[in-house]
Design a protein around this motif. Structure first.
Motif, mmCIF file in Angstrom:
data_model
loop_
_atom_site.group_PDB
_atom_site.id
_atom_site.type_symbol
_atom_site.label_atom_id
_atom_site.label_comp_id
_atom_site.label_asym_id
_atom_site.label_seq_id
_atom_site.Cartn_x
_atom_site.Cartn_y
_atom_site.Cartn_z
ATOM 1 N N TYR A 170 0.825 -1.203 0.000
ATOM 2 C CA TYR A 170 0.000 0.000 0.000
ATOM 3 C C TYR A 170 0.866 1.264 0.000
ATOM 4 O O TYR A 170 0.650 2.186 -0.795
ATOM 5 N N TYR A 171 1.864 1.300 0.866
ATOM 6 C CA TYR A 171 2.688 2.500 0.982
ATOM 7 C C TYR A 171 3.610 2.701 -0.213
ATOM 8 O O TYR A 171 4.080 3.816 -0.455
ATOM 9 N N GLU A 172 3.862 1.649 -0.964
ATOM 10 C CA GLU A 172 4.756 1.763 -2.124
ATOM 11 C C GLU A 172 4.231 2.778 -3.133
ATOM 12 O O GLU A 172 4.993 3.460 -3.813
ATOM 13 N N THR A 173 2.914 2.882 -3.238
ATOM 14 C CA THR A 173 2.322 3.831 -4.187
ATOM 15 C C THR A 173 1.545 4.947 -3.504
ATOM 16 O O THR A 173 1.015 5.823 -4.173
ATOM 17 N N ARG A 174 1.493 4.923 -2.175
ATOM 18 C CA ARG A 174 0.679 5.911 -1.448
ATOM 19 C C ARG A 174 1.440 7.204 -1.174
ATOM 20 O O ARG A 174 0.911 8.298 -1.335
ATOM 21 N N PHE A 175 2.698 7.079 -0.718
ATOM 22 C CA PHE A 175 3.508 8.243 -0.397
ATOM 23 C C PHE A 175 4.850 8.155 -1.117
ATOM 24 O O PHE A 175 5.036 7.309 -1.993
ATOM 25 N N ASP A 176 5.783 8.994 -0.735
ATOM 26 C CA ASP A 176 7.084 9.006 -1.403
ATOM 27 C C ASP A 176 7.909 7.782 -1.010
ATOM 28 O O ASP A 176 7.963 7.415 0.172
ATOM 29 N N VAL B 209 -10.684 27.466 9.847
ATOM 30 C CA VAL B 209 -10.494 26.070 10.239
ATOM 31 C C VAL B 209 -11.084 25.125 9.192
ATOM 32 O O VAL B 209 -10.434 24.161 8.758
ATOM 33 N N LEU B 210 -12.302 25.394 8.761
ATOM 34 C CA LEU B 210 -12.960 24.517 7.793
ATOM 35 C C LEU B 210 -12.248 24.554 6.442
ATOM 36 O O LEU B 210 -12.083 23.516 5.785
ATOM 37 N N LEU B 211 -11.803 25.731 6.022
ATOM 38 C CA LEU B 211 -11.080 25.848 4.757
ATOM 39 C C LEU B 211 -9.778 25.061 4.804
ATOM 40 O O LEU B 211 -9.462 24.299 3.880
ATOM 41 N N VAL B 212 -9.014 25.221 5.861
ATOM 42 C CA VAL B 212 -7.714 24.566 5.949
ATOM 43 C C VAL B 212 -7.870 23.053 6.094
ATOM 44 O O VAL B 212 -7.131 22.283 5.463
ATOM 45 N N LEU B 213 -8.826 22.603 6.898
ATOM 46 C CA LEU B 213 -9.043 21.159 7.038
ATOM 47 C C LEU B 213 -9.439 20.530 5.698
ATOM 48 O O LEU B 213 -8.921 19.470 5.327
ATOM 49 N N ALA B 214 -10.355 21.165 4.982
ATOM 50 C CA ALA B 214 -10.779 20.632 3.683
ATOM 51 C C ALA B 214 -9.610 20.622 2.705
ATOM 52 O O ALA B 214 -9.441 19.664 1.935
ATOM 53 N N SER B 215 -8.783 21.654 2.736
ATOM 54 C CA SER B 215 -7.633 21.729 1.829
ATOM 55 C C SER B 215 -6.590 20.670 2.178
ATOM 56 O O SER B 215 -5.994 20.056 1.291
ATOM 57 N N LEU B 216 -6.358 20.448 3.468
ATOM 58 C CA LEU B 216 -5.419 19.402 3.879
ATOM 59 C C LEU B 216 -5.944 18.020 3.504
ATOM 60 O O LEU B 216 -5.176 17.148 3.066
ATOM 61 N N SER B 217 -7.248 17.810 3.684
ATOM 62 C CA SER B 217 -7.846 16.525 3.308
ATOM 63 C C SER B 217 -7.617 16.248 1.829
ATOM 64 O O SER B 217 -7.218 15.140 1.443
ATOM 65 N N ASP B 218 -7.827 17.253 0.991
ATOM 66 C CA ASP B 218 -7.623 17.090 -0.455
ATOM 67 C C ASP B 218 -6.150 16.857 -0.773
ATOM 68 O O ASP B 218 -5.805 15.993 -1.593
ATOM 69 N N ALA B 219 -5.260 17.619 -0.142
ATOM 70 C CA ALA B 219 -3.836 17.497 -0.434
ATOM 71 C C ALA B 219 -3.298 16.118 -0.056
ATOM 72 O O ALA B 219 -2.522 15.508 -0.812
ATOM 73 N N LEU B 220 -3.709 15.609 1.086
ATOM 74 C CA LEU B 220 -3.246 14.280 1.503
ATOM 75 C C LEU B 220 -3.870 13.189 0.634
ATOM 76 O O LEU B 220 -3.208 12.210 0.275
ATOM 77 N N HIS B 221 -5.125 13.366 0.299
ATOM 78 C CA HIS B 221 -5.794 12.398 -0.575
ATOM 79 C C HIS B 221 -5.114 12.326 -1.944
ATOM 80 O O HIS B 221 -5.006 11.244 -2.535
ATOM 81 N N ASN B 222 -4.649 13.465 -2.411
ATOM 82 C CA ASN B 222 -4.044 13.539 -3.755
ATOM 83 C C ASN B 222 -2.541 13.297 -3.777
ATOM 84 O O ASN B 222 -1.896 13.504 -4.804
ATOM 85 N N TRP B 223 -1.970 12.850 -2.655
ATOM 86 C CA TRP B 223 -0.516 12.641 -2.585
ATOM 87 C C TRP B 223 -0.097 11.437 -3.442
ATOM 88 O O TRP B 223 1.060 11.292 -3.801
ATOM 89 N N ARG B 224 -0.997 10.555 -3.734
ATOM 90 C CA ARG B 224 -0.658 9.306 -4.419
ATOM 91 C C ARG B 224 0.297 9.527 -5.583
ATOM 92 O O ARG B 224 0.150 10.446 -6.367
ATOM 93 N N GLN B 225 1.228 8.628 -5.679
ATOM 94 C CA GLN B 225 2.225 8.690 -6.747
ATOM 95 C C GLN B 225 1.673 8.051 -8.036
ATOM 96 O O GLN B 225 0.829 7.165 -7.995
#
Length: 366
Positions: free
Chosen positions: A213-219, A349-365
Motif C-alpha cells: 500500500y505504501y509503495e504507491t501511497r507516499f514518497d 479552520v474549515l477551509l484549511v481542514l478541507a484543503s489538507l484533506s484534499d492534499a493528503l488524498h491527492n498525494w498518491r504517486q
C-alpha cells in the motif's frame, strides 16, 4: 466615588467575573460530555458507523476525561477520589495522541519509535495474513489499525473482539468516567438527537499488505513509520470533517474545539515533515501539502496558541475578559485573539481542514 471605594468596587467586579468564568469551565465540560453521549447514541444506527466512530472519537473522549479530572481537582478536589479509572494510563496516552508530533514527551523521534514498536507487534500477530487494516470511503482515510493502536482506540495486535475485547472495555471505561465526573458537579449527561442521515455511507474496513500500500501511497524515500504518521494525520482530519462536523447539530462549540485542536496539530506535524525531508519539497505530494501550510488562513491559525489552549483545557485564566455564555464558544475566540471573531476563525479552520484533506488524498504517486 472615593479612590478607596472605586478600588473595592473593581475588586468585587473581578471576583464576580472570575466566578462567572469558572462556571463556564463546567459548562464547557458539560457541553463536551453531552456531545460525546449524543454522538455515541447516534453511532448505534449502524454497526459499521459504530466501529469507525468509536475509533475516531476515543482520543477526544480521553481528552475530555483527562481535562475533566483536572477541572474536578481544581474545583472540587474532595470529589476526585470518587472517580475510578481502570484504564488511567491508556486514557492519558490517548489524550496526548491528539497532539500528533507536538507531544513534548515524544516529539517526532518518539512518535516514530511508537509506530516502529506497533509495526513489530502487528507483524508478529498478523504474520500469515494482511497486516494492515484501513477504514476508507471514496479513497479518503478515516482510520488505520496502526493509528488506532497509537491512539489507544484499539489493540489490534491482540485481535480480540466482542464485549470482552479491549476496545469495548476501554470505551466503556472512558464513557463511564466522563459521566461520573459530570455527576460530581451535580449534572447528568443529556442525550440530544443528531442528524445522522447526513453521514451517508459508512467507511469500509479493508485489509491489505502495508508495504504494498505504501509503495504507491507516499514518497518511496519515506520510512514506513512516517507513512503511518501521515495516515494518522489524514484520518484525524477526515474524522473531524466528515464525522464530527457533518452532524454537529446543537454542539457547535465542542466540535469547533475538536476541529481547532486537530487543525493546529496537523499543520504543525506536516510542517515538521516538510522540514525533515527538504529533498521532496518539490514533489507533487509535498508541494500540495506545502501550499496549504502556507495559506494565510493556516498561518493565522498557527499563531492562535492561546485559543488552542482554551480548546484543549477547561480551566479558564482569570485575565480573560468579555466572556459570555450567549456567544459562540462563550467569546473565547475574541478573548484570546483580539481583532478576530468566531465566524472568521471557524471559516479558516474549515477551509484549511478541507484543503489538507484534499492534499493528503491527492498525494498518491503515479
Amino acid at each position: 466615588m472615593s479612590g478607596k471605594s472605586a478600588k473595592l468596587q473593581r475588586r468585587q467586579n473581578r471576583a464576580l467575573a472570575v466566578t462567572d468564568w469558572s462556571n463556564l469551565d463546567v459548562r464547557m465540560f458539560r457541553d463536551d460530555v453531552d456531545w460525546l453521549a449524543s454522538l455515541g447514541e447516534a453511532s448505534q444506527i449502524d454497526k459499521r458507523w459504530q466501529g469507525i466512530i468509536g475509533l475516531a472519537l476515543t482520543p477526544h473522549m480521553a481528552r475530555v476525561v483527562h481535562e475533566g479530572m483536572a477541572l474536578l481537582q481544581t474545583r472540587r478536589p474532595a470529589h476526585v477520589r470518587a472517580i475510578k479509572l481502570e484504564f488511567a494510563a491508556e486514557i492519558e496516552a490517548s489524550r496526548h495522541s491528539v497532539k500528533l508530533l507536538d507531544d513534548t514527551k515524544k516529539l517526532y523521534d518518539g512518535v516514530v519509535q511508537d509506530f516502529e514498536r506497533i509495526d513489530e507487534q502487528h507483524s508478529q500477530a498478523w504474520a500469515f495474513v494482511p497486516d494492515y487494516a484501513l477504514g476508507v470511503r471514496d479513497g479518503r482515510i478515516f482510520t488505520t489499525s496502526r493509528a488506532a493502536e497509537f491512539q489507544r482506540s484499539g489493540r489490534f495486535s491482540e485481535r480480540t473482539t466482542g464485549p470482552n475485547g479491549y476496545s469495548n472495555r476501554f470505551g466503556f471505561d472512558i464513557g463511564k468516567a466522563a459521566a461520573s465526573i459530570l455527576r460530581q458537579f451535580g449534572y447528568a449527561p443529556n442525550f440530544l438527537a443528531l442528524p445522522v442521515q447526513q453521514w451517508g455511507t459508512a467507511p469500509t474496513i479493508n485489509t491489505l499488505d502495508r508495504s504494498d500500500y505504501y509503495e504507491t501511497r507516499f514518497d518511496p524515500s519515506f520510512p514506513p513509520a512516517l507513512s503511518d504518521i501521515l495516515c494518522l494525520i489524514e484520518g484525524s482530519i477526515n474524522s473531524g470533517l466528515h464525522i464530527f462536523k457533518r452532524i454537529e447539530g446543537p454542539f457547535a462549540s465542542p466540535v469547533f474545539r475538536v476541529l481547532f485542536v486537530t487543525v493546529s496539530h496537523a499543520l504543525s506535524a506536516l510542517d515538521e515533515v516538510r522540514a525533515r525531508y527538504p529533498d521532496i519539497t518539490e514533489t507533487p505530494g509535498m508541494s500540495g501539502v506545502s501550499d496549504v501550510i502556507d495559506l494565510p488562513e493556516a498561518v493565522r491559525i498557527r499563531t492562535l496558541r492561546k485559543l488552542r489552549n482554551r480548546c484543549m483545557h477547561y480551566v479558564i485564566p482569570a485575565n480573560l475578559a468579555e466572556l459570555d455564555e450567549r456567544l459562540p464558544m462563550y467569546g473565547l475566540v475574541e478573548a484570546t485573539s483580539p481583532g478576530l471573531s468566531y465566524e472568521t476563525v471557524n471559516a479558516d479552520v474549515l477551509l484549511v481542514l478541507a484543503s489538507l484533506s484534499d492534499a493528503l488524498h491527492n498525494w498518491r504517486q503515479d
